[in-house]
Enzyme design. Structure first.
Site, PDB file in Angstrom:
ATOM      1  N   ASP A   1       0.827  -1.199   0.000  1.00 17.00           N
ATOM      2  CA  ASP A   1       0.000   0.000   0.000  1.00 17.00           C
ATOM      3  C   ASP A   1       0.870   1.261   0.000  1.00 17.00           C
ATOM      4  O   ASP A   1       1.724   1.434   0.860  1.00 17.00           O
ATOM      5  CB  ASP A   1      -0.894  -0.027   1.251  1.00 17.00           C
ATOM      6  CG  ASP A   1      -2.142   0.815   1.114  1.00 17.00           C
ATOM      7  OD1 ASP A   1      -2.051   1.887   0.489  1.00 17.00           O
ATOM      8  OD2 ASP A   1      -3.196   0.403   1.632  1.00 17.00           O
TER       9      ASP A   1
ATOM     10  N   THR B   1      -6.906   3.708  -2.407  1.00 15.10           N
ATOM     11  CA  THR B   1      -6.656   2.330  -1.993  1.00 15.10           C
ATOM     12  C   THR B   1      -7.701   1.340  -2.516  1.00 15.10           C
ATOM     13  O   THR B   1      -7.360   0.321  -3.108  1.00 15.10           O
ATOM     14  CB  THR B   1      -6.587   2.242  -0.460  1.00 15.10           C
ATOM     15  OG1 THR B   1      -5.458   3.004  -0.009  1.00 15.10           O
ATOM     16  CG2 THR B   1      -6.445   0.804   0.008  1.00 15.10           C
TER      17      THR B   1
ATOM     18  N   ASN C   1     -12.449   5.231  -1.788  1.00 17.40           N
ATOM     19  CA  ASN C   1     -12.593   4.517  -0.517  1.00 17.40           C
ATOM     20  C   ASN C   1     -14.015   4.688   0.003  1.00 17.40           C
ATOM     21  O   ASN C   1     -14.562   3.807   0.649  1.00 17.40           O
ATOM     22  CB  ASN C   1     -11.585   5.034   0.505  1.00 17.40           C
ATOM     23  CG  ASN C   1     -10.154   4.705   0.132  1.00 17.40           C
ATOM     24  OD1 ASN C   1      -9.904   3.740  -0.594  1.00 17.40           O
ATOM     25  ND2 ASN C   1      -9.208   5.506   0.601  1.00 17.40           N
TER      26      ASN C   1
ATOM     27  N   LYS D   1      -6.238  -3.681   6.528  1.00 16.07           N
ATOM     28  CA  LYS D   1      -7.428  -2.947   6.084  1.00 16.07           C
ATOM     29  C   LYS D   1      -8.489  -3.909   5.546  1.00 16.07           C
ATOM     30  O   LYS D   1      -8.166  -4.829   4.788  1.00 16.07           O
ATOM     31  CB  LYS D   1      -7.064  -1.967   4.967  1.00 16.07           C
ATOM     32  CG  LYS D   1      -6.134  -0.843   5.388  1.00 16.07           C
ATOM     33  CD  LYS D   1      -5.876   0.079   4.202  1.00 16.07           C
ATOM     34  CE  LYS D   1      -4.956   1.221   4.562  1.00 16.07           C
ATOM     35  NZ  LYS D   1      -4.712   2.136   3.423  1.00 16.07           N
ATOM     36  N   ASP D   2      -9.729  -3.665   5.890  1.00 17.59           N
ATOM     37  CA  ASP D   2     -10.803  -4.510   5.361  1.00 17.59           C
ATOM     38  C   ASP D   2     -10.838  -4.454   3.838  1.00 17.59           C
ATOM     39  O   ASP D   2     -10.959  -5.470   3.163  1.00 17.59           O
ATOM     40  CB  ASP D   2     -12.158  -4.102   5.950  1.00 17.59           C
ATOM     41  CG  ASP D   2     -12.446  -2.613   5.834  1.00 17.59           C
ATOM     42  OD1 ASP D   2     -12.672  -2.133   4.715  1.00 17.59           O
ATOM     43  OD2 ASP D   2     -12.435  -1.925   6.869  1.00 17.59           O
TER      44      ASP D   2
ATOM     45  N   ASP E   1       1.354   2.424   4.008  1.00 20.97           N
ATOM     46  CA  ASP E   1       0.444   3.532   3.740  1.00 20.97           C
ATOM     47  C   ASP E   1       0.281   4.414   4.974  1.00 20.97           C
ATOM     48  O   ASP E   1       0.333   5.645   4.885  1.00 20.97           O
ATOM     49  CB  ASP E   1      -0.915   2.988   3.292  1.00 20.97           C
ATOM     50  CG  ASP E   1      -1.868   4.091   2.859  1.00 20.97           C
ATOM     51  OD1 ASP E   1      -1.583   4.754   1.839  1.00 20.97           O
ATOM     52  OD2 ASP E   1      -2.900   4.293   3.529  1.00 20.97           O
TER      53      ASP E   1
ATOM     54  N   HIS F   1      -1.319   2.373  -5.255  1.00 22.62           N
ATOM     55  CA  HIS F   1      -1.099   3.773  -5.634  1.00 22.62           C
ATOM     56  C   HIS F   1       0.257   4.201  -5.100  1.00 22.62           C
ATOM     57  O   HIS F   1       0.897   3.462  -4.338  1.00 22.62           O
ATOM     58  CB  HIS F   1      -2.193   4.695  -5.070  1.00 22.62           C
ATOM     59  CG  HIS F   1      -2.380   4.564  -3.584  1.00 22.62           C
ATOM     60  ND1 HIS F   1      -1.459   5.061  -2.666  1.00 22.62           N
ATOM     61  CD2 HIS F   1      -3.345   3.972  -2.840  1.00 22.62           C
ATOM     62  CE1 HIS F   1      -1.871   4.784  -1.439  1.00 22.62           C
ATOM     63  NE2 HIS F   1      -2.996   4.114  -1.516  1.00 22.62           N
TER      64      HIS F   1
ATOM     65  N   HIS G   1      -2.434  10.992  -1.553  1.00 17.85           N
ATOM     66  CA  HIS G   1      -2.394  10.557  -2.950  1.00 17.85           C
ATOM     67  C   HIS G   1      -3.785  10.723  -3.526  1.00 17.85           C
ATOM     68  O   HIS G   1      -4.706  11.166  -2.837  1.00 17.85           O
ATOM     69  CB  HIS G   1      -1.964   9.087  -3.029  1.00 17.85           C
ATOM     70  CG  HIS G   1      -2.710   8.212  -2.063  1.00 17.85           C
ATOM     71  ND1 HIS G   1      -3.916   7.615  -2.367  1.00 17.85           N
ATOM     72  CD2 HIS G   1      -2.438   7.874  -0.778  1.00 17.85           C
ATOM     73  CE1 HIS G   1      -4.342   6.942  -1.313  1.00 17.85           C
ATOM     74  NE2 HIS G   1      -3.469   7.081  -0.335  1.00 17.85           N
TER      75      HIS G   1
END
Length: 552
Positions: free
Chosen positions: A50, A91, A112, A174-175, A311, A359, A492
């Protein structure tokens, strides 16, 4: 009649064969022999780092071990010029694009989160109120599923191709980094619950977590790493690729060593913003391989892993921080251990792994300004307020702008449809107003993008990111290295190469060593895997296979 026709056909073929033999005196070529079974790797591992800018492959190259990033580059095939073909570059969009071979216009994950004009509500990319938490105390952290993703993934297609015998598991802090890559038909997706330190899933996948997950949760490994604090892996004076240890423009003012002991049994979420979040993610990935027997038979399995701490660290400290450099040096060692585990458990040459990113990231504006480079920030709230004030003064329309989000202006259509001024006039005036704001390069009515003066690459990326049922009405483009966010840390989301140029390296079964500077896109990853595995592409795929990578 059929028998006579067949006899004439047979005699003709026989005569042709005799004639050919008499004139050429050669033996006819034999038909190609096909293998009894389609050859496939035992396991495919997708690694998404990430916020990994492409240049991180080489910025720290001299400090990497031989078994981590260097092994990928030297044993694998690096697709050096791989770009994200849409904007905004966030993301959820990135993870979805990698695994669907598609773009937000088709797969529907446009950010997101986004404002849904049909329900008039804000939507989080993986939210699902029909499911609940499994593996921990009930909370909104577990009310997640892939239902908002409109297409299949390469992992879904593998499930279909193997008649659901091939296992698919997604893992990420992260989910969205776990759920979207794993797809709709996954056996499981696990993500981290910051409030408890547990790895959880939802009732979309299962009624209770397997024993190996439950036992792992009891260890509360975050505490183990908190006790170590976060010190630099090497002497801090050797971090010559970074700025000084502490800068006023970093989101979290702190010098090494970062004290973490205060978080023991209190703040399990803090592990995300340290390199240890990647360590526990890859630790769980190894446990999944062991416990679920991934890659242990001839039916291909798929493990989708996203390393998210890069990230969190990047957002807080920026690309030029000591924290970012140390995080990648530690991740390199984690990858070395992970690849060694794959060699031992699955067998070198029996698995295919690819590494990419969802990204990149912009340089921190303070860092840019410190070095006399142009940069700046804008605010969604300020943009919406300024535009509403302008439109109210000009047309006497009150708060017709609902919000600025994902580089888009979203209007209240109940007001625009009933007002005295046409919507086209309001949009046209808004576009001209936005162009005059500090940090804005351009703005466009998305419905008229083909008529705009935008660069072709910008038109294409905006169009690919526009979903007719979920996106806004106006898209704005910021000046290079301007972004929507805070004056400290970074973010980003824009079209520029620092956000859209990503690493892509394949290694293992079916992959030759090498590199290519030919331009490819994130959308090409899924069809490349489909070609490698001899399975169908995802049903929204718009990419093309990268043919340079294969041994065949």
């Amino acid at each position: 009649m059929k028998k006579i026709s067949f006899l004439i056909f047979s005699i003709s073929i026989f005569s042709l064969s005799i004639s050919s033999a008499q004139t050429k005196k050669t033996i006819p070529a034999q038909p190609k022999a096909f293998p009894a079974e389609v050859a496939r790797p035992k396991l495919v591992v997708g690694l998404v780092v990430d916020q990994m800018r492409w240049d991180y492959l080489y910025r720290y190259y001299n400090r990497y071990t031989n078994g981590g990033f260097k092994r990928l580059i030297n044993e694998g095939f690096s697709v050096e010029n791989t770009f994200i073909p849409y904007t905004p570059t966030y993301t959820a969009c990135g993870h979805t694009c990698i695994y669907t071979g598609s773009v937000p216009a088709v797969h529907g994950i446009i950010g997101n989160d986004w404002y849904d004009p049909e329900t008039k509500k804000n939507v989080y990319c993986t939210e699902d109120s029909s499911v609940s938490t499994v593996g921990s105390t009930p909370s909104s952290e577990g009310n997640m599923s892939p239902k908002n993703m409109l297409t299949t993934t390469i992992t879904d297609e593998l499930r279909l191709a193997t008649n659901f015998r091939g296992k698919v598991i997604g893992i990420s802090l992260k989910d969205r980094g776990s759920i979207l890559p794993a797809g709709h038909a996954a056996n499981a997706a696990y993500w981290y619950q910051g409030s408890t330190g547990n790895w959880i899933t939802s009732t979309y996948y299962m009624k209770e977590v397997p024993t190996w997950i439950a036992d792992y949760n009891k260890l509360k490994l975050a505490n183990k790493f908190y006790a170590k604090n976060w010190e630099t892996l090497y002497p801090i004076n050797t971090y010559v690729n970074s700025t000084a240890d502490e800068k006023a423009y970093e989101g979290k003012l702190s010098t090494f060593p970062h004290q973490l002991t205060q978080n023991v049994d209190k703040n399990f979420d803090a592990i995300r913003s340290t390199p240890y979040g990647n360590t526990i993610t890859l630790d769980l990935a190894k446990l999944a391989i062991l416990s679920e027997d991934l890659g242990q038979d001839n039916i291909t399995d798929f493990l989708a892993v996203s390393c998210s701490s890069t990230d969190y660290v990047g957002h807080a400290y920026g690309p030029n921080s000591v924290e970012a450099e140390d995080t990648y040096l530690r991740l390199d060692k984690d990858f070395e251990e992970f690849f060694n585990y794959l060699d031992k458990k699955v067998g070198k040459g029996n698995y295919t792994v690819f590494l990419t990113a969802d990204h990149g990231a912009a340089h921190v504006p303070g860092f840019m300004q410190e070095n006399k480079l142009p940069s700046g920030v804008v605010s969604d709230r300020d943009i919406a307020n300024k535009l509403n004030t302008y439109l109210n003064d000009k047309f006497k329309v009150n708060n017709v702008v609902l919000k600025s989000q994902n580089n888009q202006i979203i209007f209240d259509h109940d007001k625009t449809d009933k007002g005295d001024v046409s919507f086209d006039v309001i949009k046209s005036a808004s576009v001209e107003f936005l162009k005059r704001l500090d940090g804005f390069q351009n703005a466009v009515d998305i419905a008229k993008i083909s008529q705009s003066t935008l660069q072709e690459i910008q038109k294409k990326m905006i169009t690919n990111g526009y979903n007719a049922r979920r996106s806004g009405d106006i898209y704005y483009v910021l000046q290079p290295n301007w972004f929507n966010g805070s004056s400290t840390g970074t973010t980003h989301g824009n079209w520029n190469p620092y956000d859209s140029h990503i690493p892509l390296v394949f290694m293992g079964w079916g992959i030759k060593a090498g590199a290519s500077n030919k331009t490819h896109y994130m959308t090409d990853i899924a069809p490349t895997l489909a070609a490698l595995l001899h399975i169908q592409m995802p049903n929204g795929n718009v990419g093309e296979p990268i043919t340079e990578i294969t041994n065949k």
